[in-house]
Design a protein around this motif. Sequence first.
Motif, mmCIF file in Angstrom:
data_model
loop_
_atom_site.group_PDB
_atom_site.id
_atom_site.type_symbol
_atom_site.label_atom_id
_atom_site.label_comp_id
_atom_site.label_asym_id
_atom_site.label_seq_id
_atom_site.Cartn_x
_atom_site.Cartn_y
_atom_site.Cartn_z
ATOM 1 N N MET A 72 -130.887 14.186 -33.864
ATOM 2 C CA MET A 72 -129.500 13.790 -33.944
ATOM 3 C C MET A 72 -128.653 14.555 -32.940
ATOM 4 S SD MET A 72 -126.981 13.485 -37.193
ATOM 5 C CE MET A 72 -127.397 11.799 -37.463
ATOM 6 N N LEU A 73 -129.006 15.778 -32.662
ATOM 7 C CA LEU A 73 -128.207 16.586 -31.747
ATOM 8 C C LEU A 73 -128.628 16.423 -30.288
ATOM 9 C CD1 LEU A 73 -127.921 19.907 -33.770
ATOM 10 C CD2 LEU A 73 -126.171 18.164 -33.466
ATOM 11 N N THR A 74 -129.863 16.056 -30.057
ATOM 12 C CA THR A 74 -130.360 15.944 -28.690
ATOM 13 C C THR A 74 -129.606 14.865 -27.927
ATOM 14 O OG1 THR A 74 -132.553 16.637 -29.413
ATOM 15 C CG2 THR A 74 -132.406 15.561 -27.272
ATOM 16 N N GLY A 75 -128.991 15.264 -26.848
ATOM 17 C CA GLY A 75 -128.259 14.342 -25.999
ATOM 18 C C GLY A 75 -126.854 14.015 -26.480
ATOM 19 N N ALA A 76 -126.476 14.526 -27.627
ATOM 20 C CA ALA A 76 -125.143 14.246 -28.168
ATOM 21 C C ALA A 76 -124.149 15.299 -27.696
ATOM 22 C CB ALA A 76 -125.194 14.228 -29.696
ATOM 23 N N ALA A 77 -122.881 14.968 -27.812
ATOM 24 C CA ALA A 77 -121.832 15.918 -27.444
ATOM 25 C C ALA A 77 -121.860 17.105 -28.404
ATOM 26 C CB ALA A 77 -120.474 15.237 -27.510
ATOM 27 N N ALA A 78 -121.640 18.286 -27.867
ATOM 28 C CA ALA A 78 -121.610 19.502 -28.693
ATOM 29 C C ALA A 78 -120.192 19.690 -29.216
ATOM 30 C CB ALA A 78 -122.065 20.705 -27.880
ATOM 31 N N ASP A 79 -119.851 18.912 -30.247
ATOM 32 C CA ASP A 79 -118.508 19.005 -30.826
ATOM 33 C C ASP A 79 -118.587 18.957 -32.351
ATOM 34 O OD1 ASP A 79 -118.902 16.307 -31.486
ATOM 35 O OD2 ASP A 79 -117.699 15.596 -29.807
ATOM 36 N N ALA A 80 -117.453 19.174 -32.980
ATOM 37 C CA ALA A 80 -117.407 19.261 -34.441
ATOM 38 C C ALA A 80 -117.877 17.974 -35.114
ATOM 39 C CB ALA A 80 -115.994 19.619 -34.893
ATOM 40 N N GLU A 81 -117.548 16.829 -34.555
ATOM 41 C CA GLU A 81 -117.975 15.557 -35.146
ATOM 42 C C GLU A 81 -119.491 15.422 -35.162
ATOM 43 O OE1 GLU A 81 -116.071 12.121 -33.519
ATOM 44 O OE2 GLU A 81 -114.081 12.972 -33.745
ATOM 45 N N THR A 82 -120.120 15.770 -34.057
ATOM 46 C CA THR A 82 -121.576 15.698 -33.971
ATOM 47 C C THR A 82 -122.226 16.694 -34.924
ATOM 48 O OG1 THR A 82 -121.421 15.047 -31.655
ATOM 49 C CG2 THR A 82 -123.539 15.896 -32.391
ATOM 50 N N PHE A 83 -121.699 17.899 -34.952
ATOM 51 C CA PHE A 83 -122.251 18.920 -35.850
ATOM 52 C C PHE A 83 -122.076 18.519 -37.313
ATOM 53 C CE2 PHE A 83 -121.069 21.978 -32.235
ATOM 54 C CZ PHE A 83 -122.285 21.789 -31.618
ATOM 55 N N ALA A 84 -120.942 17.916 -37.634
ATOM 56 C CA ALA A 84 -120.700 17.471 -39.013
ATOM 57 C C ALA A 84 -121.684 16.372 -39.406
ATOM 58 C CB ALA A 84 -119.266 16.992 -39.165
ATOM 59 N N ALA A 85 -121.918 15.434 -38.515
ATOM 60 C CA ALA A 85 -122.853 14.347 -38.814
ATOM 61 C C ALA A 85 -124.271 14.880 -39.007
ATOM 62 C CB ALA A 85 -122.823 13.307 -37.693
ATOM 63 N N ALA A 86 -124.685 15.807 -38.154
ATOM 64 C CA ALA A 86 -126.024 16.389 -38.269
ATOM 65 C C ALA A 86 -126.157 17.209 -39.550
ATOM 66 C CB ALA A 86 -126.327 17.261 -37.055
ATOM 67 N N THR A 87 -125.135 17.959 -39.870
ATOM 68 C CA THR A 87 -125.157 18.769 -41.094
ATOM 69 C C THR A 87 -125.170 17.880 -42.328
ATOM 70 O OG1 THR A 87 -123.965 20.522 -39.950
ATOM 71 C CG2 THR A 87 -123.992 20.615 -42.344
ATOM 72 N N ASP A 88 -124.372 16.820 -42.318
ATOM 73 C CA ASP A 88 -124.366 15.885 -43.445
ATOM 74 C C ASP A 88 -125.745 15.260 -43.640
ATOM 75 O OD1 ASP A 88 -121.706 16.374 -44.000
ATOM 76 O OD2 ASP A 88 -120.980 14.622 -42.894
ATOM 77 N N ALA A 89 -126.410 14.928 -42.539
ATOM 78 C CA ALA A 89 -127.752 14.342 -42.634
ATOM 79 C C ALA A 89 -128.733 15.335 -43.248
ATOM 80 C CB ALA A 89 -128.227 13.899 -41.250
ATOM 81 N N GLU A 90 -128.631 16.587 -42.854
ATOM 82 C CA GLU A 90 -129.529 17.606 -43.399
ATOM 83 C C GLU A 90 -129.262 17.894 -44.870
ATOM 84 O OE1 GLU A 90 -132.227 19.251 -42.220
ATOM 85 O OE2 GLU A 90 -132.094 17.825 -40.573
ATOM 86 N N LEU A 91 -128.005 17.861 -45.251
ATOM 87 C CA LEU A 91 -127.644 18.202 -46.628
ATOM 88 C C LEU A 91 -127.662 17.002 -47.574
ATOM 89 C CD1 LEU A 91 -124.708 20.689 -45.962
ATOM 90 C CD2 LEU A 91 -127.032 21.234 -46.710
ATOM 91 N N ALA A 92 -127.952 15.823 -47.048
ATOM 92 C CA ALA A 92 -127.931 14.614 -47.880
ATOM 93 C C ALA A 92 -128.881 14.703 -49.068
ATOM 94 C CB ALA A 92 -128.258 13.397 -47.029
#
Length: 53
Positions: free
Chosen positions: A1-21
């Motif tokens: 999810m993070l590979t190639g994505a922008a390093a910003d709060a929105e991307t980090f939030a989406a990745a964290t939400d996926a991990e914590l789902a």
Amino acid sequence: MLTGAAADAETFAAATDAELAAAKPLRDNGYKVTLMRNLVVAVLTELAEEATR
């Protein structure tokens, strides 16, 4: 999810939400999932901002 994505709060939030789902908090510590999400997003965002300075 993070590979190639922008390093910003929105991307980090989406990745964290996926991990914590799949997190299954116990009765008295459900708040910790939100706490962990906010902590991870804040730290990763701060580190990304420092890396661009």
